[in-house]
Design a protein around this motif. Structure first.
Motif, PDB file in Angstrom:
ATOM      1  N   GLU A   7      -2.921   4.032   5.635  1.00  0.00           N
ATOM      2  CA  GLU A   7      -2.911   3.151   4.473  1.00  0.00           C
ATOM      3  C   GLU A   7      -1.486   2.910   3.999  1.00  0.00           C
ATOM      4  O   GLU A   7      -0.673   3.837   3.976  1.00  0.00           O
ATOM      5  N   HIS A   9       0.843   0.481   0.907  1.00  0.00           N
ATOM      6  CA  HIS A   9       0.715  -0.180  -0.392  1.00  0.00           C
ATOM      7  C   HIS A   9       1.905  -1.101  -0.648  1.00  0.00           C
ATOM      8  O   HIS A   9       3.026  -0.783  -0.247  1.00  0.00           O
ATOM      9  N   SER A  11       3.126  -4.364  -3.806  1.00  0.00           N
ATOM     10  CA  SER A  11       2.813  -5.254  -4.921  1.00  0.00           C
ATOM     11  C   SER A  11       3.470  -6.596  -4.657  1.00  0.00           C
ATOM     12  O   SER A  11       4.613  -6.647  -4.201  1.00  0.00           O
ATOM     13  N   ASN A  32      -1.773  -5.380  -6.621  1.00  0.00           N
ATOM     14  CA  ASN A  32      -1.299  -4.169  -5.965  1.00  0.00           C
ATOM     15  C   ASN A  32      -2.147  -4.038  -4.705  1.00  0.00           C
ATOM     16  O   ASN A  32      -3.304  -3.624  -4.761  1.00  0.00           O
ATOM     17  N   TYR A  33      -1.566  -4.450  -3.589  1.00  0.00           N
ATOM     18  CA  TYR A  33      -2.296  -4.531  -2.329  1.00  0.00           C
ATOM     19  C   TYR A  33      -2.373  -3.175  -1.638  1.00  0.00           C
ATOM     20  O   TYR A  33      -1.453  -2.361  -1.733  1.00  0.00           O
ATOM     21  N   ILE A  34      -3.465  -2.999  -0.904  1.00  0.00           N
ATOM     22  CA  ILE A  34      -3.611  -1.872   0.011  1.00  0.00           C
ATOM     23  C   ILE A  34      -3.879  -2.472   1.389  1.00  0.00           C
ATOM     24  O   ILE A  34      -4.734  -3.345   1.538  1.00  0.00           O
ATOM     25  N   LYS A  60       5.374   0.294   7.669  1.00  0.00           N
ATOM     26  CA  LYS A  60       5.797   0.574   6.292  1.00  0.00           C
ATOM     27  C   LYS A  60       7.104  -0.139   5.985  1.00  0.00           C
ATOM     28  O   LYS A  60       7.242  -0.776   4.940  1.00  0.00           O
ATOM     29  N   ASP A  68       6.848  -6.308  -0.305  1.00  0.00           N
ATOM     30  CA  ASP A  68       6.797  -5.606  -1.584  1.00  0.00           C
ATOM     31  C   ASP A  68       7.671  -6.287  -2.629  1.00  0.00           C
ATOM     32  O   ASP A  68       8.856  -6.536  -2.416  1.00  0.00           O
ATOM     33  N   SER A 106      -6.884  -4.957   0.657  1.00  0.00           N
ATOM     34  CA  SER A 106      -7.513  -4.951  -0.649  1.00  0.00           C
ATOM     35  C   SER A 106      -6.562  -5.548  -1.672  1.00  0.00           C
ATOM     36  O   SER A 106      -5.382  -5.217  -1.695  1.00  0.00           O
ATOM     37  N   TRP A 112     -12.249  -6.132  -0.560  1.00  0.00           N
ATOM     38  CA  TRP A 112     -11.588  -5.896   0.721  1.00  0.00           C
ATOM     39  C   TRP A 112     -11.836  -7.089   1.639  1.00  0.00           C
ATOM     40  O   TRP A 112     -12.930  -7.667   1.623  1.00  0.00           O
TER      41      TRP A 112
END
Length: 117
Positions: A7, A9, A11, A32-34, A60, A68, A106, A112
């Motif tokens: 996962e 993350h 924004s 705030n995306y996942i 990442k 991000d 998400s 989702w």
């Protein structure tokens, strides 16, 4: 079949301006995306992994550097929906890791979108 997920993350803001003006997503807003990437293999490598999670670090970096705290409509040339983001991240991952099986995105805790060919 062995499956692993990791996962990530970020924004970001976006605006789905092609929607009717009274649609809430037509207004500038953010999430705030996942992002969850799934890799799958019929057998494990010699270390006992589908793939070492550490090898996913480039995703990442890509997310942090490119997405991000950015405006998604400045990055993508398609509508910045969760569905299109899932496909975008799938294609990016598949080009690097052949074991990529799916990507889920998400925008909110209850929603989702998934791309799985």
């Amino acid at each position: 079949m062995f499956r692993i997920t990791k996962e990530f993350h970020f924004s970001a803001s976006h605006q789905l301006s092609h929607l009717p003006s009274d649609h809430q997503c037509a207004r500038l807003h953010g999430h705030n995306y996942i992002v969850v990437v799934e890799l799958a293999a019929h057998s494990l490598n010699t270390d006992g992994f589908v793939r070492d999670y550490h090898e996913l670090k480039p995703l990442k970096s890509y997310i942090d550097d490119t997405f991000d705290h950015h405006h998604l409509d400045d990055i993508l040339d398609i509508p910045s929906t969760a569905e299109n983001l899932a496909r975008h991240f799938y294609d990016w991952c598949k080009a690097r890791w052949p074991e990529t099986a799916a990507v889920k995105v998400s925008e909110t805790p209850k929603t989702w979108a998934e791309y799985r060919p």
